[in-house]
Every structure is written in structure tokens, then in C-alpha cells.
Design an enzyme around this catalytic site. Structure first.
Site, mmCIF file in Angstrom:
data_model
loop_
_atom_site.group_PDB
_atom_site.id
_atom_site.type_symbol
_atom_site.label_atom_id
_atom_site.label_comp_id
_atom_site.label_asym_id
_atom_site.label_seq_id
_atom_site.Cartn_x
_atom_site.Cartn_y
_atom_site.Cartn_z
ATOM 1 C CG ASP A 1 26.865 59.196 15.202
ATOM 2 O OD1 ASP A 1 26.830 57.967 15.006
ATOM 3 O OD2 ASP A 1 27.704 59.742 15.959
ATOM 4 C CD1 TRP B 1 18.898 57.376 23.343
ATOM 5 C CD2 TRP B 1 20.501 58.857 22.928
ATOM 6 N NE1 TRP B 1 18.441 58.217 22.360
ATOM 7 C CE2 TRP B 1 19.414 59.151 22.097
ATOM 8 C CE3 TRP B 1 21.633 59.664 22.847
ATOM 9 C CZ2 TRP B 1 19.439 60.211 21.188
ATOM 10 C CZ3 TRP B 1 21.653 60.713 21.957
ATOM 11 C CH2 TRP B 1 20.559 60.973 21.141
ATOM 12 N NE ARG C 1 24.367 69.678 21.201
ATOM 13 C CZ ARG C 1 23.616 68.832 20.513
ATOM 14 N NH1 ARG C 1 22.365 69.172 20.193
ATOM 15 N NH2 ARG C 1 24.086 67.653 20.147
ATOM 16 N N GLY D 1 34.121 62.600 17.097
ATOM 17 C CA GLY D 1 34.616 61.277 17.425
ATOM 18 C C GLY D 1 36.013 61.297 18.007
ATOM 19 C CG LEU E 1 25.608 68.351 15.226
ATOM 20 C CD1 LEU E 1 26.890 68.629 14.469
ATOM 21 C CD2 LEU E 1 25.898 67.686 16.555
ATOM 22 C CD GLU F 1 29.257 100.044 30.010
ATOM 23 O OE1 GLU F 1 30.492 99.962 29.926
ATOM 24 O OE2 GLU F 1 28.469 99.370 29.294
#
Length: 378
Positions: free
Chosen positions: A207, A177, A191, A306, A211, A59
Site C-alpha cells: 500500500d 477506498w 491515530r 493486514g 501513516l 497541580e
């Protein structure tokens, strides 16, 4: 009674306000994304959106652009104007002081500090207020904020990637992959909309992921948000197995280790322990965790986990949206499955999802689904 011609204008202006609000969905957290349009004689004279937490609200930007012409105009806002003093002054007061004659609001603010008070203050200033224009569209802007305010928990998207036969990795755990570069780029976009990325200790140990949102993988068809706000990484580590040499600590983005008891202090200043009680199973109590994360103003969670944690979230009723990427590969019956969920006794007892979107992403497919029948929150 509002004339149909006026209602048509109200819808058009609110559509524009919602478009403006979308510009902030990656940068305003933990605040909601909000858009505002100021119009006079059915012409837009001011626009704004909330850009970053702690900075002026939508606003204020719109009123600044409208200037003195705001007097007697109509303000269209996607969320009820705030009425309390936070890091910025109340927006309801700003609209009143500018001489706005009419305010059209898409939806009430579920925040108890605001809900109904902003509209009440506008009414007390003899401003005409209309609430509920394009309400459902406005709600879709801030699913995490609404979930935190209404249910005291974040909105959770469970993301999984699999082969065509529903496998996530070979039997020995190799998975890079399964999906192609376009799907991995699409993940960066999702993400970036999240406050946090949730995973488990098993994923970190197997792994060793970072992230983070990768700018070098950002989809070319989407504008990169400025500034790019990295999600907090949250790791459920009830047995204190994650060590300081994990790759997740190489980025300065905060890491929260969810544990049942305090462990060895980390040498990384951006790593924080969050102690959460365990359930009868000995694992972290997901209900307690969700309440704790809501208390810490986490709105949206994106999972990179997982089969076990994904299944636990789904079975506990904490999966609000499922995003599945599927490649054209077949990995065979010995490969690892998507979810560690027991077979139902009958088909009508199966957990059900409704597919709301299906599209091609490069060589892969992306399916978005929402729960229809859940087993109840644990």
C-alpha cells in the site's frame, strides 16, 4: 465518615478534574494525562491539566491560578501527585508548600517511582487524603500508561476496515477506498491519541502508506490538538524488505524498523533499526517486541496492518481493543478476509470480543470491542 453532601461535592469536582485531564490525552505522552481542581468552600478557585511532557504538571497550573487562596483548600487530582524529581519538581511538595488542607485522589500512580509515596508524603504533612473517587473513570484516561507500568507492554488497538461481508480488499489487493471520508477522518482522531502506529512490511510494500495524522482530514467536530504530536511509525520488517524509497520516509516523523538482524543503514536520519529476537516461527517475537517498546516509553499503539499481523496480535493476547469500520459494500467470497485465523474446532473455542460501542460514522459503521476470551499471551 464522609458526609453524603461532601461526597457529592467530591464527585462533582473530580468529574471536572477528569474533564480537564482529557485535554491532554494527545499531547502529554509518554506522561499520563492528569487534571487538577483546587476548591474552597465548595467553589473552584484553580484549575489545571498536564499539557505537555517536560512542562508543569496539572497541580502546578491549578495552584498558580488559585494563588494564596490555596491555603486551607482541597485539591482534586486524577492521579496520585508525584513525589520524585523528574523533569519537573514533585507535585506533592507543591501541594504541601501551598498549604493545601485536603487532597482527593482518583487513583494511585502505578509508576513504581511514585506509587504510594506521593500519598505517604501528604499524610506525613498532616494533610487529609481520600483515594479512589471516580477511580474507574480516571483509569480510562491513560490505558497505555497503565498498561506499560502494570504489564510492561503498550496498550494496543487493532484497527481494521472491511466491507459488509467482512472483506478488506479485492482478491488482487485493491482496497481504496472501502470506507468513506467520515470514517477516514475518524481514524485521524484515534491515530493522534497514540504514541505509535504499528504495521508490517507487507502493508508498506503493497500500500506504500504515510501513516501520519492528516490535518486536512481531521474531523470537523473535534478540536485539533495544539501542538499536534505525530505518532512514531513502527514497521515489523524481520526480513529487511523495506527500502529507503518507501513513502513512509517522506515525513520527518521517526520510523522504527523492527528487525531480527541489522540491515543496510538507511539514508534517512529519522529511521532507526530496533533489533528484536525471533520466535520459533522465525517471525519477530511479539513478547520481546512489547517489552522493548515499553522500555522505550511507548504507551499506546494503533495498528494499520493486514490480516496476518492483526491475527498474530489477537492470538498472542496483545489486542486490548478492536476498532472495526464497516461499509455497506459486498466484495464477494474471493475477496481478502479480515483476519488470518484458523477456524476453531468448536464454537465455544472461538476467540470472543464484547462490543462496547457501535455507531454510525458517515455512511459507515464503527464498532469498538474488547476481548473476552483470549488464547493466552504468546
Amino acid at each position: 465518615m464522609i458526609k453524603p453532601s461532601q461526597l457529592k461535592v467530591d464527585h462533582e469536582m473530580m468529574h471536572r478534574a477528569i474533564e480537564l485531564a482529557r485535554r491532554g490525552i494527545m499531547t502529554t505522552r509518554p506522561n499520563p494525562a492528569v487534571g487538577c481542581v483546587i476548591a474552597k468552600d465548595n467553589k473552584i478557585i484553580g484549575e489545571g491539566w498536564h499539557q505537555r511532557a517536560g512542562e508543569p504538571h496539572a497541580e502546578v497550573h491549578a495552584l498558580k491560578q488559585a494563588g494564596a487562596d490555596a491555603k486551607g483548600a482541597t485539591a482534586y487530582v486524577t492521579l496520585e501527585p508525584c513525589s520524585h524529581m523528574g523533569r519537573t519538581p514533585p507535585c506533592a511538595n507543591a501541594l504541601i508548600e501551598a498549604g493545601i488542607a485536603r487532597v482527593v485522589v482518583a487513583m494511585h500512580d502505578p509508576n513504581p517511582r511514585v506509587s504510594g509515596n506521593g500519598i505517604k508524603r501528604l499524610h506525613e504533612a498532616d494533610i487529609d487524603v481520600l483515594v479512589g473517587v471516580l477511580e474507574k473513570s480516571a483509569e480510562q484516561l491513560n490505558p497505555g500508561f497503565l498498561s506499560r507500568m502494570r504489564e510492561n507492554r503498550p496498550f494496543i488497538t487493532v484497527k481494521m476496515a472491511s466491507s459488509l461481508d467482512g472483506k478488506t480488499a479485492l482478491s488482487d489487493g485493491r482496497s481504496q477506498w472501502i470506507t468513506g471520508p467520515h470514517a477516514r477522518a475518524d481514524v485521524q482522531y484515534w491515530r493522534a491519541q497514540s504514541d505509535s502506529i504499528l504495521t508490517g512490511a507487507d502493508t508498506i510494500l503493497k500500500d506504500d502508506p504515510m501513516l501520519t495524522v492528516r490535518q486536512n482530514q481531521w474531523p470537523a467536530t473535534r478540536p485539533l490538538p495544539e501542538p499536534l504530536k505525530q505518532p512514531i511509525r513502527i514497521v515489523i520488517d524481520s526480513q529487511n524488505r523495506v527500502t529507503d524509497d518507501a513513502k513512509i520516509f517522506e515525513s520527518p516523523v521517526p520510523v522504527w524498523l523492527i528487525r531480527s538482524k541489522s540491515g543496510q543503514p538507511s539514508k534517512h536520519s529519522h529511521c532507526h533499526e530496533v533489533i528484536v529476537k525471533t520466535a520459533a516461527t522465525g517471525k519477530i517475537d511479539l513478547s520481546a517486541l512489547m517489552s522493548e517498546l515499553a522500555k522505550r516509553e511507548v504507551n499506546q499503539i494503533w495498528t494499520e496492518c493486514g490480516a496476518s499481523l492483526a491475527a498474530a496480535l489477537i492470538q498472542a493476547g496483545y489486542c486490548d481493543r478492536l476498532i472495526m469500520y464497516s461499509s455497506g459494500q459486498l466484495l464477494g467470497n474471493a475477496a481478502r478476509s479480515l483476519f488470518d485465523i484458523d477456524e476453531p474446532n468448536t464454537l465455544d473455542k472461538a476467540i470472543r470480543f464484547k462490543i462496547t460501542d457501535r455507531r454510525q460514522v458517515g455512511d459507515d459503521q464503527r464498532v469498538i470491542a474488547v476481548p473476552q476470551l483470549m488464547t493466552g499471551k504468546g
